[in-house]
Design an enzyme around this catalytic site. Structure first.
Site: not given
Length: 599
Positions: A253, A290
């Site tokens: 993330d 990401e």
């Protein structure tokens, strides 16, 4: 017998409370731990083992859960429980693994994928994903967080599996069940911040630093004094999911918030260690980042100065397609919406590639070199948890767009050159929202989250009363998939369409080709004013009519396809009217899509 270890470099004495029950400050006999160098402490307890509750006390203070706990049956504030990962009887010895590059991902949230909201319940729906044509199931974070429900991005026990989902053994069962069906598993992991409640890491050591700032405040300590063990906490924790839980891929993330000025970035370190583990276990392991940076260095080898990720999310693909089909131009969508932006992202992944961004008010990104990078290194989607859940009411595109527009968007992404990803329920145009929900036990924190959410969207023109209360159980319940939707009507039709697209992708080499760069074999042409466009994929043409009027769309042959004139229709979707093909022109009703192969 069990050896307890903990890193607490600033403590002068550490005890392990063994057999603790209830809140960590209660019960349990305390065993003095020995300093073992480098800030580590250890103690061997003969009558402890799998299932034993324990917690650590620093300098006589309250007992705290283990930072590396695998099992928190009473939540982040309760005692840890010893978990022996080797006890599980795996049945996936013949599993060859799956390379995430080029695979079809399916993102799901355990807590809303089924009404039960557990990993075991999710197993009951895996055959649906097999029939759909998915190759990798991507789980939103499962690290333990406060309360029963939440997105998982407020995790505080980063080595543990959220107990309401079923705990660590349930994750092993889930992965084993996926492998038995030929499905890989990707786990979303968050190392750039911890949640606002239940985070005891600062009591144990310098896990955070004021040297850098992130959107969540002080940064995880990756390059300041004490960073060596913090980096190990991140890297070893990530590798553990791949090793002990047989996970095939990790989605990391917001890696742009992993601020690290070390000579070797923590992502590069992780990539090198994961490559070694891949050799050890004999199957591919995929790391997906990401990243908000639009920097292809993310997917360049660590040994060549890159970060070593195998793939990264491509938000620009989503933004370009979403802005074009919806007409939305608020926020970062202001930079997108033109046919040219769709052409750029479909052939090069990034729209911002060393170009000026009006939204950011600066030059952003770097171009993708098609001689070095392939489309499989970029994960593309028309929806994901962020793009749906971070809207004020969590409304999906399917709540307002015609079915034919949804079908057209799906065709562009699923038949494009990237690694495509579906967000759960997207395959049948789910009308259920996916809203932001929490379950913080602390009433002050709960009210702060509730007020903050409503204030944020009120400033953007929303009525505060229209913004769902994150703490209301009804908000989570409204976000649960309705599995009756795909059994009839538009839901069944869209599900059949997605299955057909993935069948074509699996069987046609031109639709799996991931070579990037605008060429006769990969391009986007169209008429922006008339509202139609065509994605060129080798001999295939994906023609999409976004307008509310019928259009005649030429399937331009170009220089990349030789042979007699003419084409054959291989798939089409229209809810009102018929798709007709005459020669190399397809007549599309309003809001319709067709896939044709040139002869």
């Amino acid at each position: 017998m069990h050896v307890f270890t903990v890193w607490a470099p600033d403590a002068t004495g550490v005890e392990v409370a063994v057999g603790a029950s209830g809140a960590p400050a209660e019960g349990g006999r305390r065993v003095t731990m020995d300093a073992s160098g480098g800030g580590w402490w250890s103690a061997t307890v003969e009558d402890a083992g799998h299932g034993t509750d324990y917690a650590f006390s620093l300098d006589g203070g309250p007992a705290r859960p283990d930072p590396r706990s695998a099992w928190q049956p009473e939540g982040p504030d309760g005692p840890s429980r010893v978990f022996d990962a080797s006890r599980f009887a795996w049945s996936d010895g013949a599993w060859p693994g799956v390379d995430g590059r080029g695979a079809v991902f399916y993102e799901l949230h355990v807590g809303t994928f089924t009404p039960e909201g557990t990993l075991d319940a999710a197993v009951g729906r895996l055959d649906h994903l097999v029939d759909l044509g998915v190759q990798v199931v991507e789980l939103l974070p499962v690290a333990a967080f406060p309360g029963r429900w939440g997105w998982g991005y407020d995790g505080v026990d980063l080595w543990a599996v959220h107990h309401p989902y079923g705990g660590p053994e349930a994750l092993q069962r889930f992965v084993d069940a996926c492998h038995a069906r030929g499905l890989g598993v990707c786990l979303d992991v968050v190392y750039n911040h911890l949640g606002p409640a239940g985070n005891y890491l600062p009591e144990f050591g310098p896990y955070f630093t004021d040297e850098h700032e992130t959107p969540w405040g002080t940064a995880v300590n990756l390059d300041a004094p004490g960073a060596r063990e913090v980096r190990a906490f991140v890297v070893e924790g990530a590798l553990r999911w791949l090793r002990d839980f047989h996970v095939d891929a990790l989605r990391l993330d917001a890696v742009h918030a992993l601020v690290d000025d070390s000579p070797v970035h923590v992502l590069a370190e992780l990539s090198l260690r994961a490559a070694d583990l891949s050799d050890e276990v004999g199957r591919p392991l995929t790391l997906v980042a990401e990243s908000d940076l639009n920097d292809p260095r993310m997917v360049e080898p660590a040994v060549e100065g890159g970060y070593g990720m195998q793939a990264q999310w491509a938000d620009d693909v989503h933004h370009a397609v979403h802005a074009l089909v919806t007409g939305e131009r608020q926020g970062y969508y202001v930079d997108f919406g033109s046919l040219e932006s769709v052409r750029a992202v479909m052939t090069g992944a990034f729209w911002h590639a060393g170009t000026y961004s009006p939204f950011r008010e600066q030059v952003w990104g770097r171009p993708v070199d098609p001689t070095r990078h392939r489309g499989g290194s970029f994960v593309a989607y028309t929806s994901n948890h962020d793009q749906v859940g971070n809207r004020a009411t969590g409304d999906r595109p399917s709540a307002t767009l015609p079915g034919g527009v949804l079908a057209g968007s799906a065709a562009l992404v699923l038949l494009g050159p990237f690694s495509p990803m579906l967000f759960m329920g997207e395959e049948w145009g789910a009308r259920t929202p996916w809203q932001f929900f929490t379950d913080f036990p602390d009433p002050e924190l709960a009210e702060a989250v509730r007020t903050g959410r409503r204030s944020e969207f009120s400033s953007h023109g929303w009525d505060a009363e229209d913004v769902p209360d994150p703490q209301d159980p009804a908000t989570r319940d409204a976000s649960v998939l309705d599995w009756d939707e795909p059994t009839s009507g538009r839901g069944a039709a869209l599900l059949a369409w997605h299955r057909r697209l993935l069948e074509l992708r699996a069987t046609e080499g031109d639709l799996r080709d991931d070579v990037l760069g605008r060429s006769p074999s990969l391009d986007v042409v169209g008429d922006e004013d008339a509202g139609w466009l065509v994605l060129v994929r080798g001999a295939f043409r994906v023609a999409v009519n976004l307008s509310d009027r019928a259009r005649e769309v030429p399937l331009e042959r170009g220089a990349g396809v030789e042979g007699e004139s003419g084409a054959e229709l291989v798939a089409s979707y229209a809810e009102d009217g018929e798709v007709a093909l005459e020669g190399e022109v397809v007549r599309l009703p309003a809001h319709a899509v067709a896939v044709a192969r040139l002869r």
